[in-house]
Write a protein that holds these residues in place. Structure first.
Motif, PDB file in Angstrom:
ATOM      1  N   MET A 153      31.207  41.306  33.781  1.00 41.82           N
ATOM      2  CA  MET A 153      30.445  40.171  34.308  1.00 41.82           C
ATOM      3  C   MET A 153      31.450  39.313  35.380  1.00 41.82           C
ATOM      4  N   THR A 154      32.143  38.689  34.627  1.00 41.69           N
ATOM      5  CA  THR A 154      32.587  37.536  35.248  1.00 41.69           C
ATOM      6  C   THR A 154      33.947  38.049  36.292  1.00 41.69           C
ATOM      7  N   GLN A 155      34.565  38.819  36.116  1.00 40.11           N
ATOM      8  CA  GLN A 155      35.519  39.422  37.152  1.00 40.11           C
ATOM      9  C   GLN A 155      34.841  39.556  38.379  1.00 40.11           C
ATOM     10  N   LEU A 156      33.628  39.681  38.455  1.00 32.71           N
ATOM     11  CA  LEU A 156      32.900  40.160  39.720  1.00 32.71           C
ATOM     12  C   LEU A 156      32.910  38.952  40.804  1.00 32.71           C
ATOM     13  N   VAL A 157      33.313  37.906  40.209  1.00 34.80           N
ATOM     14  CA  VAL A 157      33.456  36.534  41.169  1.00 34.80           C
ATOM     15  C   VAL A 157      34.402  36.742  42.150  1.00 34.80           C
ATOM     16  N   ARG A 158      35.457  37.710  41.798  1.00 35.00           N
ATOM     17  CA  ARG A 158      36.479  37.950  42.639  1.00 35.00           C
ATOM     18  C   ARG A 158      36.475  39.058  43.659  1.00 35.00           C
ATOM     19  N   ILE A 159      34.719  39.711  43.865  1.00 35.34           N
ATOM     20  CA  ILE A 159      34.417  40.513  44.672  1.00 35.34           C
ATOM     21  C   ILE A 159      33.673  40.321  45.726  1.00 35.34           C
ATOM     22  N   GLU A 160      33.616  40.413  46.994  1.00 33.00           N
ATOM     23  CA  GLU A 160      32.624  39.803  48.046  1.00 33.00           C
ATOM     24  C   GLU A 160      31.414  40.717  47.759  1.00 33.00           C
ATOM     25  N   PRO A 161      30.206  40.150  48.066  1.00 36.46           N
ATOM     26  CA  PRO A 161      29.126  41.067  47.964  1.00 36.46           C
ATOM     27  C   PRO A 161      29.032  42.282  48.945  1.00 36.46           C
ATOM     28  N   GLY A 162      28.577  43.414  48.111  1.00 41.78           N
ATOM     29  CA  GLY A 162      28.548  44.863  48.870  1.00 41.78           C
ATOM     30  C   GLY A 162      29.784  45.451  48.748  1.00 41.78           C
ATOM     31  N   ASN A 163      30.824  45.022  48.389  1.00 43.49           N
ATOM     32  CA  ASN A 163      32.158  45.417  48.291  1.00 43.49           C
ATOM     33  C   ASN A 163      32.227  46.261  46.761  1.00 43.49           C
ATOM     34  N   THR A 164      33.297  47.131  46.672  1.00 42.07           N
ATOM     35  CA  THR A 164      33.559  47.893  45.326  1.00 42.07           C
ATOM     36  C   THR A 164      34.701  47.311  44.675  1.00 42.07           C
ATOM     37  N   ILE A 165      35.133  47.810  43.440  1.00 43.29           N
ATOM     38  CA  ILE A 165      36.319  47.143  42.834  1.00 43.29           C
ATOM     39  C   ILE A 165      37.543  48.213  43.095  1.00 43.29           C
ATOM     40  N   GLU A 166      38.696  47.580  43.733  1.00 39.15           N
ATOM     41  CA  GLU A 166      39.704  48.399  44.054  1.00 39.15           C
ATOM     42  C   GLU A 166      41.002  47.972  43.455  1.00 39.15           C
ATOM     43  N   GLU A 167      41.246  47.025  43.052  1.00 36.07           N
ATOM     44  CA  GLU A 167      42.410  46.369  42.439  1.00 36.07           C
ATOM     45  C   GLU A 167      42.553  46.970  41.154  1.00 36.07           C
ATOM     46  N   ALA A 168      43.835  47.396  40.692  1.00 37.36           N
ATOM     47  CA  ALA A 168      44.364  48.232  39.576  1.00 37.36           C
ATOM     48  C   ALA A 168      43.911  47.734  38.362  1.00 37.36           C
ATOM     49  N   HIS A 169      44.047  46.289  37.995  1.00 35.39           N
ATOM     50  CA  HIS A 169      43.811  45.723  36.855  1.00 35.39           C
ATOM     51  C   HIS A 169      42.393  45.592  36.806  1.00 35.39           C
ATOM     52  N   MET A 170      41.684  45.251  37.961  1.00 34.31           N
ATOM     53  CA  MET A 170      40.441  44.842  37.764  1.00 34.31           C
ATOM     54  C   MET A 170      39.413  46.306  37.630  1.00 34.31           C
ATOM     55  N   ARG A 171      39.854  47.264  38.219  1.00 34.49           N
ATOM     56  CA  ARG A 171      39.303  48.697  37.777  1.00 34.49           C
ATOM     57  C   ARG A 171      39.520  48.957  36.272  1.00 34.49           C
ATOM     58  N   ASN A 172      40.708  48.783  35.919  1.00 37.78           N
ATOM     59  CA  ASN A 172      40.847  49.060  34.576  1.00 37.78           C
ATOM     60  C   ASN A 172      39.950  48.219  33.565  1.00 37.78           C
TER      61      ASN A 172
END
Ligand code: ZN
Length: 690
Positions: free
Chosen positions: A525-544
């Motif tokens: 949940m909460t790491q999603l605050v770093r993502i703009e609406p409509g985008n997917t996760i790209e950064e390696a640590h966040m993907r992990n």
């Protein structure tokens, strides 16, 4: 490899924020500084600096100068127009005499502060280009109002021509939209604005170029980090590397770094440190990657001194192909008390390796050379500034790590600053499911966060091995996220182990639960605050983190436990809000162990398809309804999702012969003042670096 701030840190204990008189000294230091856009500026204290000897303080000072001297390199690496754009923005900021209260000017200031923070025009984390909130007309007029001699005009170029060249880069959202593109199926090199490949170089050409280089390697058991210190360009249709070295690309900045390293040598703590700096200087002079490996080995083996540093082309997260390394530098010294903690882990490295749930074929028989310490950061530079890592494990060369070990650090004073700055911000009241869980996090959150970082860095990255013949780069664009997942899972699996209680690292066999809860809450949940609406996760640590949390959620089988028949973890709704509910912490540990075994298999076998499947299934996608909810709840808290640090200043006193007689540390410099000062004092490169 580095470990970025995790969101669990935002919800660290708040107990010391009360009016307890004994804490007065601590609270006088202002950890929070200014805030703008999605950013919160913080300050860190260099605790223990006063206890260093004058010689050590002088060494820290020289190394801090070396760490700041490569700033321009990173700006140019992040985009070919960045140095010119910075000069245009800064000149308008300092010299514009029009209406400084206008909405255009206010938006301009926010934009400039964001560009400073990102060392370029793309978001430091999401990699998307910033959209300015001011008009082209305003900026053109502002530039017309300042002394043209201060602007980065090329030979014979008019201001109009400069604006025509640069404005699309700033204002047109379709020009260079991404710094580092990781979207599956696109040409990642052509579509990334990062300046690691010259115009027109394609992903296929770059991959082929380095594959040929690897195939021609006369010593494939000890491969250098091919391509890490150069830009790959096409000259007359032929691919060639422009190496970053003295006399080569970025030579002027590198010469400045060498100047300060030569000074540092004169006050080194021991001969090994001198040898390390000599080898680094030799590498900076030649650009030779064999010399870089030799330097890395000396650096790993230098563990006697208190003061240490990193300075060079280090992490490859900014290259879409994960080869070319961004420049970073920092100086630090050992936090002796806290280091006892990590030494206990290191001393038991083989025990952890032997007892891990991974297949015996992928385990190291001989875990050696894993050193780990807690350090105090004294300065942050390049790709560690202002946004920084809280743990770093180097070097990145696989064979050097296997044969000589690695150095792993947890940066204690930065973690501490994050925790103190986050006290009482309301985050855990909003996102943690109930008071009992919040109490548990309050009691054990700090200790377990630190410990998870230690386990990740000291043991996680150092564990396991590749099967013979497996190419270190076989996971390609998925390599970074898989490696971070491996280290995180190693930490998650072991933080619940009774061995840690036995070693005196966790207070009891329940403390780990705080880490499990915050980790899953962050990943789901909460790491999603770093993502703009409509985008997917790209950064390696966040993907992990997304991969681990969603895989566990998906594999949490219903089982009987104290709460009845439930899944080990689930997402539940209460009053229309989603929460993570953990029903069986012990079962979670089993799941983390299973995923660790699978991730290690993927890594050890170089199973690209396996890596792709896992990450695309669990690490990339975002549930848009949940995302929307989390963003709304977070927005209501009015917190900045990203944080970065303003550096302290070191003030030197010299005698009449120029010998340093004292080094004082000074806090309190304003963010814009520091950035402008750095642009003045550490401007080393021409605006255009071809
Ligand atoms: Zn890591």
């Amino acid at each position: 490899m580095n470990l970025k701030l995790s969101f669990s840190m935002l919800i660290a204990a708040t107990t010391l924020a009360t009016s307890c008189g004994t804490q007065k000294e601590e609270t006088e230091f202002q950890y929070n500084d200014e805030r703008f856009a999605d950013l919160q500026m913080l300050r860190y204290q260099v605790e223990g600096f006063d206890q260093l000897t004058l010689r050590q303080k002088t060494l820290v000072y020289y190394l801090s100068q070396a760490a700041l001297s490569g700033r321009d390199i990173l700006w140019d690496q992040n985009g070919r127009y960045n140095l010119r754009i910075r000069q245009m923005l800064e000149t308008a900021y300092t010299d514009y005499e029009g209406d400084r209260e206008s909405e255009d000017f206010k938006q301009f200031v926010v934009y400039l502060k964001r560009v400073w923070f990102s060392n370029g025009i793309h978001h430091h984390y999401g990699c998307d280009k910033f959209q300015p909130g001011f008009s082209e007309d305003f900026f053109r007029a502002a530039l017309q109002s300042v002394d043209a001699a201060k602007l980065p005009l090329a030979e014979g170029q008019t201001l109009e021509a400069l604006c025509d060249e640069i404005f699309p880069v700033i204002f047109d959202p379709t020009v260079m939209p991404k710094r580092t593109n990781q979207a599956d199926g696109e040409d990642l090199v052509l579509t990334s604005a990062a300046n690691y490949y010259g115009p027109g170089v394609t992903q296929a050409e770059a991959e082929d170029f380095y594959l040929k280089m690897k195939e021609a390697d006369p010593d494939p058991a000890h491969p250098v980090m091919f391509g890490m210190n150069s830009r790959l360009v096409k000259e007359n249709g032929v691919l060639t590397e422009k190496v970053w070295r003295s006399g080569g690309l970025y030579g002027a900045a590198i010469d400045r770094i060498i100047f300060w390293l030569e000074k540092a040598k004169t006050v080194a703590e021991n001969d090994k440190q001198v040898a390390v700096m000599d080898k680094l200087i030799e590498y900076y002079r030649t650009g030779d990657l064999k010399t870089f490996d030799a330097y890395s080995i000396l650096w790993v083996e230098d563990t006697e001194g208190d003061v240490d540093f990193t300075n060079g082309f280090t992490e490859s997260y900014g290259d879409p192909l994960g080869m070319k390394a961004s420049w970073e530098g920092y100086a630090n010294f050992k936090d002796k008390a806290a280091t006892e903690r990590t030494e206990k882990l290191s001393a038991n490295a083989q025990w952890f390796e032997d007892h891990s749930p991974v297949d015996a074929r992928f385990k190291k028989q001989n875990c050696k050379g894993i050193t780990a310490k807690v350090i105090v950061a004294a300065i942050l530079g390049g790709d560690l500034y202002p946004s920084t890592a809280i743990g770093i494990n180097l070097p990145n060369s696989n064979w050097v790590r296997a044969e000589h070990g690695s150095k792993s650090v947890t940066i204690g004073n930065l973690t501490d600053a994050y925790n103190k700055a986050a006290r009482g911000n309301g985050f855990q009241e909003e996102f943690v499911i109930d008071q009992a869980t919040r109490d548990m996090i309050k009691e054990y959150g700090d200790v377990c966060d630190d410990l998870h970082t230690d386990l990740h860095e000291c043991l996680g990255h150092g564990s396991g091995k590749l099967l013979p013949g497996v190419d270190v780069d076989s996971l390609k664009a998925y390599g970074s996220a898989i490696e971070e997942a491996r280290a995180d899972l190693f930490g998650l699996y072991y933080i619940a182990d009774p061995k840690l209680v036995e070693l005196g690292l966790t207070p009891n066999t329940d403390a780990y639960k705080s880490q499990y809860y915050t980790y899953l809450m962050n990943g789901l949940m909460t790491q999603l605050v770093r993502i703009e609406p409509g985008n997917t996760i790209e950064e390696a640590h966040m993907r992990n983190r997304s991969l681990i949390a969603h895989w566990v959620l998906d594999h949490a089988r219903p089982s009987a436990n104290a709460e009845g028949i439930t899944a080990a973890v689930e997402l539940v709704k209460r009053d229309g809000k989603t929460y993570v509910q953990v029903n069986d912490y012990a079962a979670l540990r089993t799941l983390f162990g299973e995923l660790l075994a699978e991730i290690q298999r993927v890594k050890s076998e170089g199973d690209y398809e396996g890596a792709r499947r896992l990450i695309e299934a669990y690490g990339v996608k975002v549930d848009s309804a949940l995302h929307k909810e989390v963003l709304a709840r977070y927005k209501a808290l009015d917190l900045a999702p990203y944080k970065g640090f303003i550096n302290p200043e070191y003030v030197v006193t010299e005698d009449k012969d120029g010998n340093i007689t004292d080094v004082q540390i000074r806090y309190g410099e304003a963010y814009d003042h520091q950035m402008l000062r750095y642009s003045r004092e550490y401007r080393t490169l021409p605006y255009i670096n071809e």
